[in-house]
Every structure is written in structure tokens, then in C-alpha cells.
Write a protein that holds these residues in place. Structure first.
Motif, mmCIF file in Angstrom:
data_model
loop_
_atom_site.group_PDB
_atom_site.id
_atom_site.type_symbol
_atom_site.label_atom_id
_atom_site.label_comp_id
_atom_site.label_asym_id
_atom_site.label_seq_id
_atom_site.Cartn_x
_atom_site.Cartn_y
_atom_site.Cartn_z
ATOM 1 N N UNK A 118 6.106 17.467 20.857
ATOM 2 C CA UNK A 118 6.711 17.323 19.526
ATOM 3 C C UNK A 118 6.318 16.012 18.865
ATOM 4 N N UNK A 119 6.111 14.963 19.665
ATOM 5 C CA UNK A 119 5.812 13.662 19.070
ATOM 6 C C UNK A 119 4.380 13.554 18.550
ATOM 7 N N UNK A 120 3.640 14.646 18.603
ATOM 8 C CA UNK A 120 2.349 14.667 17.919
ATOM 9 C C UNK A 120 2.533 14.719 16.400
ATOM 10 N N UNK A 121 3.718 15.142 15.955
ATOM 11 C CA UNK A 121 4.034 15.125 14.523
ATOM 12 C C UNK A 121 4.687 13.791 14.171
ATOM 13 N N UNK A 122 4.877 13.533 12.886
ATOM 14 C CA UNK A 122 5.403 12.240 12.454
ATOM 15 C C UNK A 122 6.890 12.100 12.730
ATOM 16 N N UNK A 123 7.618 13.223 12.633
ATOM 17 C CA UNK A 123 9.066 13.209 12.838
ATOM 18 C C UNK A 123 9.458 14.309 13.822
ATOM 19 N N UNK A 124 10.583 14.090 14.504
ATOM 20 C CA UNK A 124 11.085 15.054 15.487
ATOM 21 C C UNK A 124 12.561 15.315 15.211
ATOM 22 N N UNK A 125 12.933 16.598 15.230
ATOM 23 C CA UNK A 125 14.337 16.995 15.148
ATOM 24 C C UNK A 125 14.667 17.798 16.395
ATOM 25 N N UNK A 137 20.166 23.085 5.711
ATOM 26 C CA UNK A 137 20.591 21.719 5.407
ATOM 27 C C UNK A 137 20.612 20.844 6.651
ATOM 28 N N UNK A 138 20.789 21.445 7.833
ATOM 29 C CA UNK A 138 20.890 20.633 9.045
ATOM 30 C C UNK A 138 19.627 19.793 9.249
ATOM 31 N N UNK A 139 18.480 20.451 9.233
ATOM 32 C CA UNK A 139 17.228 19.734 9.450
ATOM 33 C C UNK A 139 16.968 18.757 8.304
ATOM 34 N N UNK A 140 17.197 19.177 7.093
ATOM 35 C CA UNK A 140 16.933 18.301 5.941
ATOM 36 C C UNK A 140 17.828 17.059 5.971
ATOM 37 N N UNK A 141 19.084 17.238 6.303
ATOM 38 C CA UNK A 141 19.993 16.094 6.338
ATOM 39 C C UNK A 141 19.621 15.123 7.457
ATOM 40 N N UNK A 142 19.275 15.653 8.611
ATOM 41 C CA UNK A 142 18.897 14.783 9.720
ATOM 42 C C UNK A 142 17.629 13.992 9.408
#
Length: 377
Positions: A118-125, A137-142
Motif C-alpha cells: 500500500x505504501x507504494x501510493x502517496x497516501x494509505x487508508x 465520506x469515511x475515506x475522504x474525511x480521513x
């Protein structure tokens, strides 16, 4: 509704916000066990992720071999760039053993395996797959605080369902234990732990750099262990907590191998080890009694709050749970089971992905070869 700021930046749900977020640069890690397969809650999660279109979805799966083919087939029905990491395959096991990382299996280990690719991308959720009220909204808010210079974001919500107060491990174990410790010494790390409205929530987001520096405990201490690393990496100034609004998911019994009593031992071990490691002087002889006294006061406060709202509340049952959890308030003695941060891991994330993929393909091929009516002539 309230608007109080804690010691970390606290974002509130004032107007059902759906903020802009860099989903196209984000990997979403959704750990699963076989029990989530095909359930309505998990289907809702993946259908919602289809609309969000993250850069990739990583699903660390803990399941027996015979369940893997059907789970893979089910996941393939979603229009997602999805990596299925079967955490229990032989090649993954051998790879970890060769790197000296074999040991107990649990949610923490599964999430750790997912964090690597996952850390190959810029952000991780990271979030679970059993949320019945999940929405985009969960992912967007985080993610929102991460676009404003923050390095770590933690979700929070009120565990109130069916006219009852839930979140028992947090309410009756984590909160009184941290407060009992904090009453003994105003250490910055204890103030950090005390700042979170729902510290045991499994939902968090982090920059890739922060995620690479998480040393994940193997079992139920994952959430507390993550906060320890977040304190070291992000601290007060780069940490935010985000209101995820209405949130409902499965409830656990107190007893059993995956019950709250068993979880309290893992959470307590991880929490108290992290406290000692950061130089807090803990009087373990008096801590259990101080914990019980603090928890008993909280039970009375929760009873008042529940009565004020016309909710059911079993005061004696909650006090009994406090007694059960008190057994977990002891000096950590078991070996440290944390997995290394990916920044220092003796194994490459790509190697884990390749091994997990090969394990899945092998078990699928074996299942197809054993299918009735197959003609190999």
C-alpha cells in the motif's frame, strides 16, 4: 453536537461534510477474514470503493485454503484495482520464516502485510470490512487532513446502537487505564493517548512515509501500537482525528478466543509496553486498583448519561466487565511481538505480494483440478 478541540486537531461533523481528497493517489487497505465473505456489510464497502476509485485496494485475507478460490472470485466482481494478499499461504509463511518474521497470526500481522504494497501510493487508508453504515465520506474525511500538512489521521465515532452504549473495551478498559496512568504522571505520551475520542477505532489514514514507520503488533494491540508510532512520527502537531459520523459494525462477546477479555490482554500488553518504552514511570503495584477505581466512576457516569437519553444500561454487567479487564492491567512480560516498520523490514513488500499471488494461484489451480467432472485425458 460539540466543537471542542482536543490536544490533537479535531475535525467535527457539523454539516455532513464530503471534503475533496486525493483518492487517485491512495491505497485503501481492507483486512478481511473468511467471515466477511459475501456479507452485506462487506459488499457495501467494496461497492462504495468502486465509486471512490482509489489507486488500489489491498485486501489482506486470513482464511483457510479451501475458502480462498470463492473469495477471490467474489472480489473479482468489483471494478477495482485490487490486490488479494492471502496471509496464510505457504509461500508467504516461508518468506516470513526465512526473514525471521514468523510467529503468531492476527489482525495486526494481516494489516502489516497489506501496508507494505500500500505504501507504494502517496497516501494509505486502513479500515475494516464489517461496517454496515459505510459510505464514501469515511475515506475522504480521513484523507482530508493529510492534504493540509498532517501526517496521521484517526477516525472517531460514537458507538451507540439499538438504544445502548457499545465500545466497551474503549469505554471500560482503555479510557480508565490511560486516565489512571495520567493521574500518576503528566507525561506527553499519556496526554497524546488521552486526546483521542475513540482510540481503538480501526480506521486511520497516513502518508506513505508515516505508514512505512509503523511497527505493527501481531494481534489486537494494533490500534494502540499504531498510536505509539504516530506519536513518535507525527506528534501532537501533525496528528488529526476525524468524526466519521454514524458508524455501526459487528459486536463482540466478552468471552471466547476473539472476545473482549482476550482483546483486553493484547491491548493492555501493547499499551503498557509502549508507555514504559517512552520513559513513563509506572507503579504497577497500585495500577490495577487505580484502574478499577477510575473505571467504576466511569460506569456511574455512563449510567447517568444512558438514563438521561432513555437508554438501557446494565450497571452490574459493566462493573463485572471492569473486574474481568483488570486482569490485563499488569507489567508486560511476554516477548515483544511487533513486526518491523517497512522502512526497516528484512523483506521486500514486492516479495510478499509475489508470494501471496503465487499462493492464491496455486490453491485456485488445485481446486479446479479437483473439481468433479474434470477430464484430464
Amino acid at each position: 453536537m460539540e466543537y471542542v478541540q482536543a490536544r490533537v486537531a479535531t475535525l467535527h461533523d457539523f454539516a455532513d461534510p464530503l471534503p475533496p481528497a486525493p483518492t487517485g493517489h491512495t491505497a485503501v487497505v481492507v483486512p478481511m477474514t473468511e467471515r466477511e465473505h459475501g456479507r452485506q456489510a462487506a459488499d457495501r464497502v467494496f461497492r462504495t470503493l468502486e465509486r471512490l476509485a482509489p489507486a488500489r485496494v489491498v485486501v489482506p485475507l486470513r482464511a483457510p485454503a479451501e475458502r480462498v478460490p470463492r473469495i477471490r472470485e467474489w472480489l473479482s466482481t468489483y471494478d477495482l484495482t485490487l490486490d488479494l494478499l492471502w496471509c496464510d499461504g505457504p509461500r508467504v509463511g516461508d518468506l516470513l520464516a526465512d526473514a525471521g518474521l514468523d510467529g503468531d497470526r492476527g489482525k495486526g500481522r494481516d494489516v502489516w502485510l497489506g501496508l507494505g504494497p500500500a505504501t507504494e501510493e502517496e497516501f494509505v487508508v486502513v479500515h475494516d470490512a464489517d461496517t454496515t453504515t459505510y459510505d464514501e465520506s469515511f475515506v475522504r474525511r480521513l484523507l482530508f487532513p493529510l492534504t493540509r500538512g498532517y501526517a496521521f489521521s484517526k477516525g472517531y465515532y460514537a458507538r451507540v446502537e439499538d438504544d445502548r452504549l457499545y465500545g466497551r473495551l474503549f469505554r471500560l478498559f482503555y479510557v480508565p487505564l490511560v486516565r489512571a496512568l495520567l493521574d500518576g504522571t503528566p507525561h506527553p505520551y499519556l496526554r497524546y493517548l488521552d486526546a483521542f475520542r475513540y482510540a481503538l477505532a480501526g480506521e486511520f489514514a497516513a502518508t506513505a512515509d508515516t505508514a512505512r514507520r509503523i511497527q505493527a503488533p501481531r494481534k489486537w494491540g494494533l490500534e494502540v501500537g499504531t498510536l505509539g508510532d504516530a506519536f513518535d512520527v507525527a506528534g501532537f502537531d501533525a496528528t488529526a482525528q476525524v468524526d466519521l459520523g454514524t458508524y455501526e459494525h459487528d459486536h463482540r462477546a466478552v468471552d471466547g478466543s476473539a472476545g473482549l477479555s482476550e482483546m483486553s490482554r493484547s491491548v493492555g500488553e501493547t499499551l503498557l509496553r509502549s508507555v514504559v518504552e517512552r520513559g513513563v514511570d509506572v507503579d504497577f503495584d497500585t495500577l490495577p486498583e487505580r484502574y478499577r477505581a477510575t473505571a467504576t466512576t466511569l460506569v456511574d457516569q455512563y449510567a447517568l448519561d444512558a438514563g438521561f437519553n432513555g437508554m438501557e444500561f446494565d450497571r452490574e454487567h459493566e462493573r463485572e466487565q471492569v473486574k474481568r479487564y483488570a486482569a490485563a492491567v499488569q507489567e508486560p512480560t511476554s516477548p515483544d511481538d511487533r513486526l518491523p516498520a517497512w522502512a526497516d523490514a528484512p523483506v521486500a513488500a514486492e516479495a510478499v505480494t509475489d508470494a501471496a499471488t503465487a499462493d492464491v494461484e496455486a490453491v485456485v489451480d488445485a481446486t479446479q483440478a479437483e473439481a468433479p467432472g474434470r477430464d484430464d485425458d
